[in-house]
Design an enzyme around this catalytic site. Structure first.
Site, mmCIF file in Angstrom:
data_model
loop_
_atom_site.group_PDB
_atom_site.id
_atom_site.type_symbol
_atom_site.label_atom_id
_atom_site.label_comp_id
_atom_site.label_asym_id
_atom_site.label_seq_id
_atom_site.Cartn_x
_atom_site.Cartn_y
_atom_site.Cartn_z
ATOM 1 N N SER A 183 0.572 -1.205 -0.077
ATOM 2 C CA SER A 183 -0.191 -0.088 0.022
ATOM 3 C C SER A 183 0.656 1.279 -0.148
ATOM 4 O O SER A 183 0.238 2.427 -0.087
ATOM 5 C CB SER A 183 -0.815 -0.030 1.205
ATOM 6 O OG SER A 183 -0.233 0.141 2.279
ATOM 7 N N HIS B 13 -2.320 -3.013 -6.121
ATOM 8 C CA HIS B 13 -2.814 -2.435 -4.627
ATOM 9 C C HIS B 13 -4.421 -2.631 -4.625
ATOM 10 O O HIS B 13 -5.016 -1.697 -5.188
ATOM 11 C CB HIS B 13 -2.445 -1.151 -4.259
ATOM 12 C CG HIS B 13 -2.926 -0.599 -2.808
ATOM 13 N ND1 HIS B 13 -3.082 0.564 -2.838
ATOM 14 C CD2 HIS B 13 -3.061 -1.279 -1.873
ATOM 15 C CE1 HIS B 13 -3.577 0.633 -1.536
ATOM 16 N NE2 HIS B 13 -3.361 -0.286 -0.978
ATOM 17 N N GLU C 215 -5.075 -0.115 -7.725
ATOM 18 C CA GLU C 215 -4.233 0.721 -8.173
ATOM 19 C C GLU C 215 -3.030 -0.133 -8.909
ATOM 20 O O GLU C 215 -2.465 -0.956 -8.073
ATOM 21 C CB GLU C 215 -3.537 1.856 -7.008
ATOM 22 C CG GLU C 215 -4.337 2.771 -6.670
ATOM 23 C CD GLU C 215 -3.574 3.414 -5.336
ATOM 24 O OE1 GLU C 215 -3.571 4.684 -5.483
ATOM 25 O OE2 GLU C 215 -3.221 3.005 -4.311
ATOM 26 N N ASN D 192 -3.421 6.426 -0.736
ATOM 27 C CA ASN D 192 -2.922 6.461 0.940
ATOM 28 C C ASN D 192 -2.079 7.730 0.971
ATOM 29 O O ASN D 192 -2.015 8.496 2.248
ATOM 30 C CB ASN D 192 -1.869 5.294 1.238
ATOM 31 C CG ASN D 192 -2.549 4.202 1.697
ATOM 32 O OD1 ASN D 192 -3.841 4.229 2.363
ATOM 33 N ND2 ASN D 192 -2.240 3.034 1.557
#
Length: 283
Positions: free
Chosen positions: A119, A140, A152, A190
């Protein structure tokens, strides 16, 4: 290359979810974990989720049985020799991931793509320990994997266009929506989400509002389906802290400094829902 067999390394919440989605989408899947108890728990969890899907009439009993038949437990990375794609979903520690990728590189066939579900960690650094950096990529998934549609896809410095195209097509085959992202700390999800959660923790730390009131403001005032502190507990406060540290180290910018209260909770073992206590208390 059209992938037919996939190995998922790591039978935790993310890995088991990825393996389930792959098996339901018609791929032969090895779910790998060196910990026998974790592997059994992962397989059992997949069975329970599929049972619930049958009960809710989202899939048929035949669909469930077919998915389970395509799923095979594995406790050795040597099984990668039969795979077209390997998706790693283990602990977020660069030294552990690079060690696993080095071993996978020796066992996986020359055509196989090695993907990581990290992540926040750099894809380029992970790829560099292999002899196939052009075939290493980030994939991800969002949690919970069977529900969330986004993946992702992160290009490392040497990731080839062919590798990207194969993984993009695989993502579509899993009924997910791919988004192309370049290798940067925290990627997109993130890098945007974690500073918001960190700032929410600062408002509690500074006495601006209670966790309940912070979450209510964000749910009712900005239409978030879940408040940031509830979400932090769900993600795991240790994971939130780790990602903030990756962002802080990667950008050298004070705006990514982890809140001292977040660090204090993690040091106390208050990790959120999985430990029974975080910003809220759980049974």
């Amino acid at each position: 290359m059209e992938p037919k067999t996939i190995m998922v390394v790591g039978a935790g919440q993310m890995g088991a979810g990825i393996a389930q989605v792959c098996a339901q989408s018609g791929f032969n899947v090895y779910l790998n974990d060196m910990n026998e108890a974790a592997l059994e728990k992962g397989i059992s969890g997949i069975g329970k989720r599929l049972d619930r899907a049958v009960e809710k009439e989202r899939i048929t009993e035949e669909d469930k049985n077919a998915a389970l038949e395509r799923l095979e437990p594995s406790n050795t990375l040597e099984d990668a020799k039969d795979c077209d794609v390997v998706i790693e979903a283990i602990v977020e520690k660069i030294e552990v991931k690079t060690s696993v990728f080095q071993e996978l590189d020796t066992h996986a066939p020359a055509h196989a793509i090695l993907a990581t579900n990290t992540s926040a960690l750099p894809i380029t650094e992970i790829a560099a320990v292999t002899n196939r950096p052009d075939q290493v990529i980030g994939m991800h998934f969002m949690n919970p994997v069977p529900v969330m549609k986004l993946v992702e896809i992160i290009r490392g410095l040497q990731t080839s266009d062919e590798t990207y195209k194969i993984i993009e097509q695989l993502t579509h085959a899993l009924s997910k929506t791919p988004v192309e992202v370049n290798d940067s700390p925290g990627f997109v999800s993130n890098r945007v989400l974690m500073p918001m959660i960190n700032e929410a923790i600062y408002t509690v730390y500074e006495g601006v509002a209670t966790p309940e009131d912070v979450d209510t403001v964000m749910k009712l005032g900005t239409n978030h389906p879940m408040g940031p502190l509830t979400l932090a507990d769900f993600i795991g406060l240790d994971t939130c802290l780790y990602i903030m540290e990756v962002l802080h180290e990667g950008f050298k910018d004070s705006k990514y400094r982890p809140c001292p209260l977040l660090r204090k909770y993690v040091n106390a073992g208050w990790l959120g829902k999985k430990s029974g206590r975080g910003f809220y208390t759980y049974d």
